[in-house]
Design a protein around this motif. Structure first.
Motif, PDB file in Angstrom:
ATOM      1  N   GLY A   1     -76.658 -22.684  72.834  1.00 45.13           N
ATOM      2  CA  GLY A   1     -75.765 -23.834  72.823  1.00 45.13           C
ATOM      3  C   GLY A   1     -74.294 -23.516  72.932  1.00 45.13           C
ATOM      4  O   GLY A   1     -73.483 -24.411  73.130  1.00 45.13           O
ATOM      5  N   PHE A   2     -73.892 -22.254  72.840  1.00 47.11           N
ATOM      6  CA  PHE A   2     -72.477 -21.921  72.848  1.00 47.11           C
ATOM      7  C   PHE A   2     -71.820 -22.125  74.215  1.00 47.11           C
ATOM      8  O   PHE A   2     -70.610 -22.270  74.294  1.00 47.11           O
ATOM      9  CB  PHE A   2     -72.253 -20.482  72.377  1.00 47.11           C
ATOM     10  N   SER A   3     -72.584 -22.116  75.272  1.00 46.23           N
ATOM     11  CA  SER A   3     -71.997 -22.282  76.610  1.00 46.23           C
ATOM     12  C   SER A   3     -72.341 -23.632  77.213  1.00 46.23           C
ATOM     13  O   SER A   3     -72.235 -23.815  78.416  1.00 46.23           O
ATOM     14  CB  SER A   3     -72.489 -21.163  77.534  1.00 46.23           C
ATOM     15  N   GLY A   4     -72.750 -24.569  76.408  1.00 43.69           N
ATOM     16  CA  GLY A   4     -73.026 -25.912  76.898  1.00 43.69           C
ATOM     17  C   GLY A   4     -74.427 -26.115  77.418  1.00 43.69           C
ATOM     18  O   GLY A   4     -74.680 -27.062  78.155  1.00 43.69           O
ATOM     19  N   GLU A   5     -75.368 -25.235  77.038  1.00 43.30           N
ATOM     20  CA  GLU A   5     -76.745 -25.393  77.518  1.00 43.30           C
ATOM     21  C   GLU A   5     -77.332 -26.736  77.110  1.00 43.30           C
ATOM     22  O   GLU A   5     -78.071 -27.348  77.856  1.00 43.30           O
ATOM     23  CB  GLU A   5     -77.659 -24.275  76.972  1.00 43.30           C
ATOM     24  N   TRP A   6     -76.998 -27.203  75.908  1.00 47.31           N
ATOM     25  CA  TRP A   6     -77.548 -28.472  75.421  1.00 47.31           C
ATOM     26  C   TRP A   6     -77.083 -29.643  76.279  1.00 47.31           C
ATOM     27  O   TRP A   6     -77.744 -30.656  76.371  1.00 47.31           O
ATOM     28  CB  TRP A   6     -77.166 -28.717  73.975  1.00 47.31           C
ATOM     29  N   PHE A   7     -75.906 -29.520  76.888  1.00 47.49           N
ATOM     30  CA  PHE A   7     -75.393 -30.572  77.751  1.00 47.49           C
ATOM     31  C   PHE A   7     -75.810 -30.366  79.201  1.00 47.49           C
ATOM     32  O   PHE A   7     -75.431 -31.130  80.072  1.00 47.49           O
ATOM     33  CB  PHE A   7     -73.859 -30.620  77.692  1.00 47.49           C
ATOM     34  N   GLY A   8     -76.545 -29.307  79.495  1.00 47.95           N
ATOM     35  CA  GLY A   8     -76.904 -28.989  80.868  1.00 47.95           C
ATOM     36  C   GLY A   8     -75.721 -28.464  81.652  1.00 47.95           C
ATOM     37  O   GLY A   8     -75.667 -28.589  82.871  1.00 47.95           O
ATOM     38  N   LEU A   9     -74.734 -27.895  80.958  1.00 49.25           N
ATOM     39  CA  LEU A   9     -73.513 -27.438  81.621  1.00 49.25           C
ATOM     40  C   LEU A   9     -73.545 -25.960  81.976  1.00 49.25           C
ATOM     41  O   LEU A   9     -72.598 -25.434  82.514  1.00 49.25           O
ATOM     42  CB  LEU A   9     -72.302 -27.687  80.717  1.00 49.25           C
ATOM     43  N   SER A  10     -74.624 -25.290  81.652  1.00 52.97           N
ATOM     44  CA  SER A  10     -74.667 -23.860  81.894  1.00 52.97           C
ATOM     45  C   SER A  10     -76.082 -23.427  82.245  1.00 52.97           C
ATOM     46  O   SER A  10     -77.050 -23.968  81.733  1.00 52.97           O
ATOM     47  CB  SER A  10     -74.204 -23.116  80.635  1.00 52.97           C
ATOM     48  N   THR A  11     -76.140 -22.454  83.115  1.00 47.29           N
ATOM     49  CA  THR A  11     -77.440 -21.850  83.422  1.00 47.29           C
ATOM     50  C   THR A  11     -77.526 -20.463  82.780  1.00 47.29           C
ATOM     51  O   THR A  11     -78.417 -19.699  83.093  1.00 47.29           O
ATOM     52  CB  THR A  11     -77.644 -21.722  84.944  1.00 47.29           C
TER      53      THR A  11
END
Length: 148
Positions: free
Chosen positions: A108-118
């Motif tokens: 979640g630190f790179s925005g995975e929860w928002f779908g902002l990171s792969t």
């Protein structure tokens, strides 16, 4: 910010062709598209977080060259900060059912929860653990990762 429609002064307004002019497949393959909509909120969150870190470092007495990431990373352990300098309260209720493991430390630190990171949060988690273990490389100190 480049692909955020609501970002004021967006350079895309000056271009003849915009990423949205291409097919979805071509956008994704070329990394042209922004499937996340307006990114300014997330970028503002990231900037806020960075400002919090910078403020915490300044409160610890760091100025000038000491604020460079390279110099921070290479500080000797005797020059480390109190761990509470970089913490903030969390709502523990949000994490009651969360599966904690060594592989989810960076989740979640790179925005995975928002779908902002792969980015692969599990790989980043193990890399972070390795860095911590290297920093605590002391035969008299034992380190345990929660969830192990």
């Amino acid at each position: 910010m480049l692909f955020s429609d609501k970002y004021e002064g967006n350079i895309l307004n000056k271009l003849n062709h915009k990423p949205t002019d291409f097919t979805h497949e071509f956008q994704m393959d070329s990394n042209l598209g922004n499937t996340y909509g307006d990114m300014t909120r997330y970028i503002n969150d990231k900037l806020r977080n960075l400002k919090e870190v910078e403020s915490a470092l300044v409160k610890q007495g760091l100025i000038g060259n000491n604020l460079y990431a390279f110099n921070l990373e290479h500080r000797e352990s005797k020059s480390w900060f109190c761990p509470y300098a970089f913490t903030r309260p969390v709502e523990i209720e949000k994490y009651i059912n969360y599966k904690m493991s060594p592989g989810t430390i960076m989740d979640g630190f790179s925005g995975e929860w928002f779908g902002l990171s792969t980015e692969d949060a599990e790989t980043k988690s193990y890399e972070s653990i390795a860095k911590l273990q290297k920093m605590f490389d002391d035969p008299n100190r034992k380190m345990k990762v929660l969830g192990e």
